[in-house]
Design an enzyme around this catalytic site. Structure first.
Site, mmCIF file in Angstrom:
data_model
loop_
_atom_site.group_PDB
_atom_site.id
_atom_site.type_symbol
_atom_site.label_atom_id
_atom_site.label_comp_id
_atom_site.label_asym_id
_atom_site.label_seq_id
_atom_site.Cartn_x
_atom_site.Cartn_y
_atom_site.Cartn_z
ATOM 1 N N LEU A 110 0.880 -1.165 0.000
ATOM 2 C CA LEU A 110 0.000 0.000 0.000
ATOM 3 C C LEU A 110 0.916 1.213 0.000
ATOM 4 O O LEU A 110 1.876 1.261 0.764
ATOM 5 C CB LEU A 110 -0.914 0.015 1.226
ATOM 6 N N ASP A 111 0.633 2.205 -0.846
ATOM 7 C CA ASP A 111 1.538 3.341 -0.933
ATOM 8 C C ASP A 111 1.395 4.259 0.282
ATOM 9 O O ASP A 111 0.574 4.031 1.171
ATOM 10 C CB ASP A 111 1.366 4.096 -2.256
ATOM 11 N N LEU A 112 2.210 5.296 0.314
ATOM 12 C CA LEU A 112 2.340 6.158 1.484
ATOM 13 C C LEU A 112 0.998 6.657 2.010
ATOM 14 O O LEU A 112 0.735 6.622 3.220
ATOM 15 C CB LEU A 112 3.243 7.351 1.139
#
Length: 246
Positions: A110-112
């Site tokens: 999952l990105d930032l």
């Protein structure tokens, strides 16, 4: 494992992957970079075999024999990167885990700024298996976008899109609610390329302002609190992932 395989041992890249050191691909890169030694000699090829009793060392630290396969559900908050070391010094998922956790790697990312369900495991082979599109597991999300969503745009998502020469598969989408200039959607996809939802929605002029993963295959976020982590019972793991070696 056959008697012949047990006698021969296990490929070192697979051994490192099952021990939760890294994915098999990353383990191969570590070997190539000279970071791995076996029995006090440099490991020179990812197909070298590790037998019971061999000493494997990564970055000067001994690697223990792979333990039983474990799987954890983690509620990732936004603001964390899904990596063990971030070159920009940002806080990571793995820095935030509670004391006493085994060494784990993520299944997908999952990105930032994304949040929600992130599966973690101590077994790189399991991670690799569950990330493959062939597994066919549905990833489900709740997504808030800025703007109104027409049925034509939902149809385009369902047919698959090409964005900046990258082909994205079909995405199922349904409108949950409309709040002033924002729309909440339920979205589902099976492959999950890097930043896929954000990129296809941006191409539809619907910038994503919040993205929450609520399910990965049969595993649900449920009521897991923010930054909470919970191990999946071994019985349930074996039921959902047939053929586990241990």
């Amino acid at each position: 494992m056959t008697e012949e395989t047990a006698e021969r041992g296990e490929r070192i890249a697979k051994f490192l992957s099952r021990a939760g050191v890294a994915s098999r691909r990353d383990a191969e890169a570590m070997i190539e970079a000279g970071r791995v030694r076996m029995n006090n000699e440099a490991a020179t090829h990812p197909a070298m075999f590790v037998k019971k009793g061999d000493l494997v060392v990564v970055d000067g630290k001994p690697v223990n024999e792979p333990e039983r396969t474990r799987l954890f559900r983690y509620h990732k908050p936004d603001g964390l990167v899904t990596t063990h070391k971030d070159p920009e010094g940002r806080p990571t998922v793995f820095d935030s885990l509670p004391p006493g956790m085994p060494r784990v790697i993520s299944i997908g990312r999952l990105d930032l700024t994304s949040e929600g369900l992130l599966l973690l495991t101590n077994d790189g082979e399991l991670s690799r298996r569950l990330e493959l599109p062939d597994t066919g597991w549905l990833r489900r999300y709740r997504v808030r976008v800025h703007g109104g969503v027409s049925q034509e745009k939902i149809r385009r998502l369902a047919e698959g899109m090409v964005v900046e020469r990258v082909k994205y598969g079909p995405i199922e989408a349904a409108i949950d609610s409309v709040q002033r200039s924002n729309t909440w959607l339920s979205m589902s996809l099976r492959e999950g390329k890097n930043r896929e939802i954000r990129r296809v929605m941006q191409a539809l002029e619907l910038p994503v302002t919040r993205l929450i993963r609520v399910a990965y295959g049969p595993f649900q976020l449920g009521n897991l609190p923010r930054a909470g982590i919970e191990e999946v019972p071994g019985k349930i793991l074996r039921e959902q992932v047939p053929g586990l070696s241990k």
